[in-house]
Write a protein that holds these residues in place. Structure first.
Motif, short mmCIF file in Angstrom:
data_model
loop_
_atom_site.label_atom_id
_atom_site.label_comp_id
_atom_site.label_asym_id
_atom_site.label_seq_id
_atom_site.Cartn_x
_atom_site.Cartn_y
_atom_site.Cartn_z
N LYS A 1 19.59 64.60 38.47
CA LYS A 1 18.94 63.54 39.10
C LYS A 1 19.12 63.32 40.59
O LYS A 1 19.59 63.85 41.12
N PRO A 2 17.59 62.74 41.11
CA PRO A 2 17.66 62.98 42.57
C PRO A 2 18.83 61.99 43.07
O PRO A 2 19.19 61.07 42.62
N MET A 3 18.86 62.39 44.70
CA MET A 3 19.94 61.50 45.30
C MET A 3 19.26 60.95 46.27
O MET A 3 18.34 61.19 46.73
N SER A 4 19.68 59.70 46.66
CA SER A 4 19.15 58.77 47.69
C SER A 4 19.65 59.44 48.81
O SER A 4 20.39 60.01 49.02
N ASP A 5 18.84 58.72 50.08
CA ASP A 5 19.20 59.51 51.54
C ASP A 5 20.80 58.77 51.79
O ASP A 5 21.30 59.30 52.31
N ASP A 6 21.11 57.69 51.06
CA ASP A 6 22.44 57.30 51.54
C ASP A 6 23.38 58.14 50.66
O ASP A 6 24.84 58.22 51.27
N GLU A 7 23.20 58.41 49.58
CA GLU A 7 24.12 59.48 48.86
C GLU A 7 24.38 60.70 49.39
O GLU A 7 25.26 61.37 49.75
#
Length: 263
Positions: free
Chosen positions: A27-33
């Motif tokens: 699953k895609p990761m957010s910029d924060d992650e």
């Protein structure tokens, strides 16, 4: 259907299932992650320009525990008589990493981030560059060493405790082919007094060790921000080591570094 066909079908099914499970698990990761994730490559390449020269450094991002015995190390032999010394830029009868007469931890020397760095300058043809030398060094080194230093070309600062320091800066030729006898009153210790060395202290490891071979004098860029830029390395072979380096016992023989007994 033969057993071989069944086996192949099972393997294919398992592979498809693994691929399917893996695909569904991504699953895609957010910029924060992503900002919480860090890593380091085994090899890193750094290019920079410093003091009018170009440098390419290849660093191995590794922590190494080293036990090794080197003998009769002679680098940069020469035949002319100016500041003859022992006939070599660097002449070490012994260079031992680790000791076998102490604790288990003293058997090895801890080294981090070993690197090679090549030095270039512009040639007469502006489209070409000329290699003028290189150096081999460590990001840090900590542990006990045994040495027999016959002659050294280099920028060295060795803390001899109450006996004072050995500082090649005080040598008339700035440490070039010094055998430890020509400036005893100003350089401090003589090389013959140093058989044991300790790299690092309670503040951390020693951070500026390298050996270079050059066609001309070079100001190298610093590797660790804490130590800044090292001293100028002169032509020929040169050793730089001025950070957290101690001679704990003077006029003592180099400690043994024997293999660990089996079992």
């Amino acid at each position: 259907m033969t057993p071989t066909t069944i086996r192949h079908a099972c393997i294919a099914a398992l592979a498809c299932a693994a691929m399917s499970a893996s695909a569904h698990g991504l699953k895609p990761m957010s910029d924060d992650e992503l900002s919480e994730v860090s890593g380091q490559a085994l090899l890193s390449l750094t290019n920079q320009t410093y003091d009018g020269l170009d440098f390419t450094r290849i660093t191995l991002g590794a922590d190494i525990q080293l036990s090794a015995n080197l003998s009769k190390v002679r680098l940069g032999e020469y035949s002319y008589t100016a500041r003859n010394g022992t006939g070599a830029d660097i002449d070490m009868g012994l260079f031992r990493f680790g000791r076998s007469d102490g604790t288990e931890a003293q058997r090895t020397v801890n080294i981090t981030d070993p690197y090679f760095e090549f030095v270039y300058k512009n040639a007469a043809d502006a489209s070409k560059r000329e290699v003028i030398g290189m150096r081999l060094g460590f990001g840090s080194i900590a542990g006990d060493l045994g040495v027999q230093l016959n002659a050294i070309s280099g920028s060295l600062l060795i803390n001899g405790g109450a006996a004072g320091n050995y500082d090649s800066h005080n040598d008339p030729l700035g440490g070039k082919r010094w055998d430890g006898t020509t400036c005893t009153s100003t350089c401090g210790l003589t090389l013959s007094q140093i058989g044991q060395l300790t790299a690092g202290d309670a503040s951390g490891a020693s951070r500026d060790f390298f050996i270079s071979v050059l066609r001309q004098a070079v100001n190298f860029p610093g590797v660790n921000a804490a130590t800044g830029a090292p001293d100028k390395a002169l032509e020929g072979f040169w050793m730089n080591w001025r950070d957290r380096l101690y001679a704990p016992v003077l006029n003592a023989a180099p400690p043994p570094n024997l293999p660990k007994p089996p079992g």
